[in-house]
Design a protein around this motif. Sequence first.
Motif, PDB file in Angstrom:
ATOM      1  N   GLY A   1       0.796  -1.223   0.000  1.00 12.41           N
ATOM      2  CA  GLY A   1       0.000   0.000   0.000  1.00 12.41           C
ATOM      3  C   GLY A   1       0.828   1.271   0.000  1.00 12.41           C
ATOM      4  N   CYS A   2       2.129   1.155  -0.159  1.00 10.67           N
ATOM      5  CA  CYS A   2       3.019   2.319  -0.106  1.00 10.67           C
ATOM      6  C   CYS A   2       3.304   2.831  -1.514  1.00 10.67           C
ATOM      7  N   PRO A   3       2.741   3.981  -1.884  1.00 12.42           N
ATOM      8  CA  PRO A   3       2.853   4.466  -3.260  1.00 12.42           C
ATOM      9  C   PRO A   3       4.282   4.729  -3.738  1.00 12.42           C
ATOM     10  N   HIS A   4       5.166   5.142  -2.839  1.00  9.22           N
ATOM     11  CA  HIS A   4       6.538   5.415  -3.281  1.00  9.22           C
ATOM     12  C   HIS A   4       7.252   4.143  -3.747  1.00  9.22           C
ATOM     13  N   LEU A   5       6.780   2.999  -3.317  1.00  7.15           N
ATOM     14  CA  LEU A   5       7.398   1.730  -3.744  1.00  7.15           C
ATOM     15  C   LEU A   5       7.011   1.352  -5.172  1.00  7.15           C
TER      16      LEU A   5
END
Length: 145
Positions: free
Chosen positions: A70-74
């Motif tokens: 759920g981490c967009p930067h990933l």
Amino acid sequence: LKQEAYDLLLKARDVAKQRGKNLEVVSGYRTLQQQIDLWEGRTSKRYAQRFPDPQLRRAKVCDPSGGGTGCPHLTGFAVDVTFDGKQVSTMPRQEQQLLHDVMTQVGWIRYGDVNNPDVGEPWHFECCNTDRYSRAKERGVTAIV
């Protein structure tokens, strides 16, 4: 960044220049380990120390548990940007709005609420294939939490 995001970022840079501003990327793609380090307080941001309660910390930084899905930067489809080396957390509202206008004009969406600038992060933008981006496009908005 993924190529599609990079191309949109270049377009945003050009729009910013037309408005007399220089766009600066503060943060882009992160590895899972970098996200874990942020979450666990092993960076200068010291999130774990400043927000020992995980519920409060989740409001400030993405929890990478479960592989960080759920981490967009990933994803390679998220950037934190500002103008001319300004501190992202202290940008005046007028510049926050201009940044929003520049980025959304070329297709990015902002993490936040168009009607309430105190919600979300005025410097965080996503594109292309993130969950937040898809939900915003579905609703026809340029900012979403």
